[in-house]
Scaffold this motif. Structure first.
Motif, short mmCIF file in Angstrom:
data_model
loop_
_atom_site.label_atom_id
_atom_site.label_comp_id
_atom_site.label_asym_id
_atom_site.label_seq_id
_atom_site.Cartn_x
_atom_site.Cartn_y
_atom_site.Cartn_z
N ARG A 293 2.35 6.44 3.27
CA ARG A 293 2.12 5.06 2.84
C ARG A 293 2.10 4.09 4.02
NH1 ARG A 293 -0.23 6.82 -0.44
NH2 ARG A 293 0.45 7.48 -2.45
N ARG A 294 2.93 4.29 5.06
CA ARG A 294 3.01 3.32 6.15
C ARG A 294 2.82 3.94 7.52
NH1 ARG A 294 7.24 -0.41 6.66
NH2 ARG A 294 5.70 -1.40 7.97
N LYS A 295 3.40 5.11 7.77
CA LYS A 295 3.34 5.70 9.12
C LYS A 295 2.87 7.14 9.05
CE LYS A 295 6.96 2.84 11.00
NZ LYS A 295 8.20 2.77 11.74
N ASN B 243 -0.44 -2.93 7.52
CA ASN B 243 0.65 -2.47 8.38
C ASN B 243 0.73 -0.94 8.51
OD1 ASN B 243 1.51 -2.05 5.79
ND2 ASN B 243 3.52 -2.97 6.05
N CYS B 244 -0.31 -0.24 8.13
CA CYS B 244 -0.34 1.21 8.31
C CYS B 244 -0.43 1.54 9.80
CB CYS B 244 -1.54 1.83 7.59
SG CYS B 244 -1.34 1.91 5.82
N ASP C 287 5.82 8.71 7.07
CA ASP C 287 6.88 7.88 6.53
C ASP C 287 8.24 8.44 6.92
OD1 ASP C 287 4.90 6.22 5.56
OD2 ASP C 287 4.86 7.18 3.60
#
Length: 166
Positions: free
Chosen positions: A32-34, A65-66, A116
């Motif tokens: 989802r993000r990293k 913000n990925c 993540d």
């Protein structure tokens, strides 16, 4: 698949290109993000494919913000033959960041994808399609993400993979 789940069915061993690809796509889809990747040369059987490039593109565009950081040891093949991930990096340089390793990780043979806080695909020898996927690997992901970040600070942009400016 050489599937050996633990009690909560989150750990899988794999020993084929097909199952490595399956878990690669699954880890990317769960991110989802990293998303951090270390690889010898982004194995074409796993990474130089439309489905993998699409999954990485969808991840990168999911939110502002990925963070997608890819570290590669050997970029020669990518430069010679071209590579879908290299083209994705050229099209989305602020979202898909790709650098060449300057310093080696603690285990120079390994390759991994961590996403993540929990999702991990790990290969002791990145040149082989064998390893494991763990979908509840918080401590391992933290350690590998920290190592990735340490190495990322010293990595260099590959001049032959410069972003395209249209």
């Amino acid at each position: 698949m050489n599937h050996q789940p633990d009690a909560n069915d989150s750990f899988y061993l794999f020993d084929s290109v097909a199952h490595c690809l399956e878990h690669t796509l699954r880890v990317i889809a769960k991110a989802r993000r990293k998303l951090y990747i270390i690889s010898h040369q982004l194995d074409p059987l796993i990474y130089d494919r439309d489905d993998t490039a699409l999954a990485l593109s969808q991840f990168a565009r999911r939110a502002r913000n990925c963070e997608l950081h890819i570290l590669v040891r050997d970029t020669a093949d990518m430069l010679e033959r071209g590579h879908r991930i290299a083209r994705l990096h050229q099209r989305l340089p602020s979202k898909v960041q790709l650098r060449k390793l300057v310093i080696e990780p603690n285990n120079p043979q390994m390759g991994f994808i961590c996403a993540d806080r929990d999702f991990l695909l790990y290969k002791n020898d990145d040149t082989q399609p064998t390893g494991f996927a763990n979908y509840q690997a918080a401590q391992e992901v933290k350690n590998l993400a920290d190592e990735h970040q340490r190495i990322w600070q010293h990595a260099l942009a590959e001049p032959g993979l410069r972003p395209l400016h249209l």
